[in-house]
Design a protein around this motif. Structure first.
Motif, PDB file in Angstrom:
ATOM      1  N   GLY A  78       8.718  -5.581  44.482  1.00  0.00           N
ATOM      2  CA  GLY A  78       9.640  -4.592  43.935  1.00  0.00           C
ATOM      3  C   GLY A  78      10.897  -4.452  44.772  1.00  0.00           C
ATOM      4  O   GLY A  78      11.999  -4.292  44.244  1.00  0.00           O
ATOM      5  N   TRP A 131      13.091  -7.393  43.852  1.00  0.00           N
ATOM      6  CA  TRP A 131      13.730  -7.210  42.548  1.00  0.00           C
ATOM      7  C   TRP A 131      14.862  -6.189  42.625  1.00  0.00           C
ATOM      8  O   TRP A 131      15.939  -6.409  42.088  1.00  0.00           O
ATOM      9  CB  TRP A 131      12.710  -6.765  41.496  1.00  0.00           C
ATOM     10  CG  TRP A 131      12.362  -7.849  40.515  1.00  0.00           C
ATOM     11  CD1 TRP A 131      13.114  -8.258  39.454  1.00  0.00           C
ATOM     12  CD2 TRP A 131      11.196  -8.659  40.506  1.00  0.00           C
ATOM     13  NE1 TRP A 131      12.469  -9.271  38.779  1.00  0.00           N
ATOM     14  CE2 TRP A 131      11.279  -9.530  39.402  1.00  0.00           C
ATOM     15  CE3 TRP A 131      10.059  -8.728  41.308  1.00  0.00           C
ATOM     16  CZ2 TRP A 131      10.304 -10.449  39.083  1.00  0.00           C
ATOM     17  CZ3 TRP A 131       9.084  -9.638  41.002  1.00  0.00           C
ATOM     18  CH2 TRP A 131       9.212 -10.498  39.895  1.00  0.00           C
ATOM     19  N   ARG A 132      14.629  -5.074  43.311  1.00  0.00           N
ATOM     20  CA  ARG A 132      15.662  -4.045  43.408  1.00  0.00           C
ATOM     21  C   ARG A 132      16.862  -4.551  44.215  1.00  0.00           C
ATOM     22  O   ARG A 132      17.999  -4.283  43.850  1.00  0.00           O
ATOM     23  CB  ARG A 132      15.086  -2.771  44.050  1.00  0.00           C
ATOM     24  CG  ARG A 132      14.003  -2.108  43.211  1.00  0.00           C
ATOM     25  CD  ARG A 132      14.534  -1.238  42.136  1.00  0.00           C
ATOM     26  NE  ARG A 132      15.136  -0.076  42.782  1.00  0.00           N
ATOM     27  CZ  ARG A 132      16.143   0.607  42.285  1.00  0.00           C
ATOM     28  NH1 ARG A 132      16.662   0.282  41.132  1.00  0.00           N
ATOM     29  NH2 ARG A 132      16.638   1.641  42.912  1.00  0.00           N
ATOM     30  N   ALA A 141      17.621  -5.215  39.932  1.00  0.00           N
ATOM     31  CA  ALA A 141      16.809  -4.486  38.958  1.00  0.00           C
ATOM     32  C   ALA A 141      17.082  -2.989  39.094  1.00  0.00           C
ATOM     33  O   ALA A 141      17.233  -2.477  40.205  1.00  0.00           O
ATOM     34  CB  ALA A 141      15.323  -4.778  39.163  1.00  0.00           C
ATOM     35  N   GLN A 145      15.068  -0.407  37.887  1.00  0.00           N
ATOM     36  CA  GLN A 145      13.827   0.296  38.206  1.00  0.00           C
ATOM     37  C   GLN A 145      12.695  -0.722  38.287  1.00  0.00           C
ATOM     38  O   GLN A 145      12.732  -1.765  37.626  1.00  0.00           O
ATOM     39  CB  GLN A 145      13.472   1.323  37.133  1.00  0.00           C
ATOM     40  CG  GLN A 145      14.439   2.462  37.022  1.00  0.00           C
ATOM     41  CD  GLN A 145      13.991   3.467  35.964  1.00  0.00           C
ATOM     42  OE1 GLN A 145      12.875   3.416  35.437  1.00  0.00           O
ATOM     43  NE2 GLN A 145      14.872   4.393  35.647  1.00  0.00           N
ATOM     44  N   TYR A 146      11.670  -0.377  39.063  1.00  0.00           N
ATOM     45  CA  TYR A 146      10.493  -1.234  39.211  1.00  0.00           C
ATOM     46  C   TYR A 146       9.283  -0.313  39.260  1.00  0.00           C
ATOM     47  O   TYR A 146       9.208   0.570  40.118  1.00  0.00           O
ATOM     48  CB  TYR A 146      10.609  -2.044  40.502  1.00  0.00           C
ATOM     49  CG  TYR A 146       9.468  -3.004  40.730  1.00  0.00           C
ATOM     50  CD1 TYR A 146       9.576  -4.330  40.350  1.00  0.00           C
ATOM     51  CD2 TYR A 146       8.295  -2.589  41.338  1.00  0.00           C
ATOM     52  CE1 TYR A 146       8.535  -5.219  40.554  1.00  0.00           C
ATOM     53  CE2 TYR A 146       7.248  -3.463  41.558  1.00  0.00           C
ATOM     54  CZ  TYR A 146       7.373  -4.782  41.158  1.00  0.00           C
ATOM     55  OH  TYR A 146       6.343  -5.657  41.365  1.00  0.00           O
ATOM     56  N   SER A 172       2.868  -2.823  34.424  1.00  0.00           N
ATOM     57  CA  SER A 172       4.093  -2.799  35.223  1.00  0.00           C
ATOM     58  C   SER A 172       5.297  -3.071  34.345  1.00  0.00           C
ATOM     59  O   SER A 172       5.184  -3.724  33.311  1.00  0.00           O
ATOM     60  CB  SER A 172       4.034  -3.904  36.286  1.00  0.00           C
ATOM     61  OG  SER A 172       2.814  -3.869  36.978  1.00  0.00           O
ATOM     62  N   TRP A 173       6.450  -2.581  34.801  1.00  0.00           N
ATOM     63  CA  TRP A 173       7.684  -2.915  34.101  1.00  0.00           C
ATOM     64  C   TRP A 173       8.860  -2.855  35.048  1.00  0.00           C
ATOM     65  O   TRP A 173       8.834  -2.162  36.056  1.00  0.00           O
ATOM     66  CB  TRP A 173       7.900  -2.054  32.864  1.00  0.00           C
ATOM     67  CG  TRP A 173       8.135  -0.602  33.109  1.00  0.00           C
ATOM     68  CD1 TRP A 173       9.339   0.022  33.251  1.00  0.00           C
ATOM     69  CD2 TRP A 173       7.151   0.428  33.227  1.00  0.00           C
ATOM     70  NE1 TRP A 173       9.164   1.368  33.447  1.00  0.00           N
ATOM     71  CE2 TRP A 173       7.826   1.635  33.431  1.00  0.00           C
ATOM     72  CE3 TRP A 173       5.759   0.433  33.179  1.00  0.00           C
ATOM     73  CZ2 TRP A 173       7.162   2.841  33.594  1.00  0.00           C
ATOM     74  CZ3 TRP A 173       5.101   1.634  33.336  1.00  0.00           C
ATOM     75  CH2 TRP A 173       5.804   2.820  33.538  1.00  0.00           C
ATOM     76  N   ILE A 174       9.870  -3.637  34.697  1.00  0.00           N
ATOM     77  CA  ILE A 174      11.111  -3.706  35.465  1.00  0.00           C
ATOM     78  C   ILE A 174      12.250  -3.474  34.479  1.00  0.00           C
ATOM     79  O   ILE A 174      12.284  -4.082  33.408  1.00  0.00           O
ATOM     80  CB  ILE A 174      11.271  -5.074  36.147  1.00  0.00           C
ATOM     81  CG1 ILE A 174      10.036  -5.414  36.992  1.00  0.00           C
ATOM     82  CG2 ILE A 174      12.534  -5.090  37.015  1.00  0.00           C
ATOM     83  CD1 ILE A 174      10.012  -6.843  37.500  1.00  0.00           C
ATOM     84  N   ARG A 186      18.852  -9.367  33.226  1.00  0.00           N
ATOM     85  CA  ARG A 186      17.484  -9.745  33.601  1.00  0.00           C
ATOM     86  C   ARG A 186      17.416 -11.207  34.016  1.00  0.00           C
ATOM     87  O   ARG A 186      16.836 -11.559  35.045  1.00  0.00           O
ATOM     88  CB  ARG A 186      16.538  -9.486  32.426  1.00  0.00           C
ATOM     89  CG  ARG A 186      15.043  -9.712  32.675  1.00  0.00           C
ATOM     90  CD  ARG A 186      14.495 -11.114  32.465  1.00  0.00           C
ATOM     91  NE  ARG A 186      14.856 -11.802  31.267  1.00  0.00           N
ATOM     92  CZ  ARG A 186      14.038 -12.000  30.235  1.00  0.00           C
ATOM     93  NH1 ARG A 186      12.824 -11.495  30.203  1.00  0.00           N
ATOM     94  NH2 ARG A 186      14.460 -12.721  29.205  1.00  0.00           N
ATOM     95  N   ASN A 225      16.337 -12.268  37.675  1.00  0.00           N
ATOM     96  CA  ASN A 225      15.100 -13.041  37.833  1.00  0.00           C
ATOM     97  C   ASN A 225      15.353 -14.397  38.476  1.00  0.00           C
ATOM     98  O   ASN A 225      14.532 -14.884  39.266  1.00  0.00           O
ATOM     99  CB  ASN A 225      14.391 -13.200  36.498  1.00  0.00           C
ATOM    100  CG  ASN A 225      13.625 -11.954  36.104  1.00  0.00           C
ATOM    101  OD1 ASN A 225      13.505 -11.000  36.873  1.00  0.00           O
ATOM    102  ND2 ASN A 225      13.110 -11.940  34.890  1.00  0.00           N
TER     103      ASN A 225
END
Length: 120
Positions: free
Chosen positions: A28, A31-32, A36, A38-39, A70-72, A80, A84
């Protein structure tokens, strides 16, 4: 503006839940850092097998496992894809995602991308 969400459902052995949480926290962060918005990682608390389908059935849940949902959140599908790509190229992710050492069964995990149609 509607956001874009990647969603994941994965079975995790209860004995491996803390290892999964630690891995997810590191992932997470990556990703942030790459953009991203939110994670989220959530462990099942009130999910029961259904007659036709359910979260437990979707991952062929075993007695010693729990479902993680889970979601991002991203700005858009294009955002995205950009985030990614950066995440997958990040050496920290390559170190974390060795299939032999994952604390979950990736073969029973499923995921997909979703365009938000309502945001409140």
């Amino acid at each position: 503006m509607a956001h874009y969400v990647d969603g994941y459902v994965v079975p995790v052995r209860e004995a491996q839940l803390e290892a999964y949480r630690a891995l997810a926290e590191k992932a997470g962060t990556v990703w942030r850092e790459h953009g991203a918005l939110q994670y989220w990682e959530c462990v099942a608390d009130d999910v029961k097998p259904g007659k036709l389908t359910s979260f437990p059935q979707s991952v062929q849940l075993k007695d010693d496992e729990v479902v993680v949902f889970s979601w991002i959140v991203f700005e858009s599908r294009e955002h995205r894809d950009t985030v990614n790509a950066k995440v997958m190229d990040d050496p920290r992710m390559k170190d974390m995602m060795d299939p032999a050492s994952l604390p979950f069964d990736g073969a029973r995990m499923f995921w997909g991308g979703f365009k938000a149609i309502i945001e409140m």
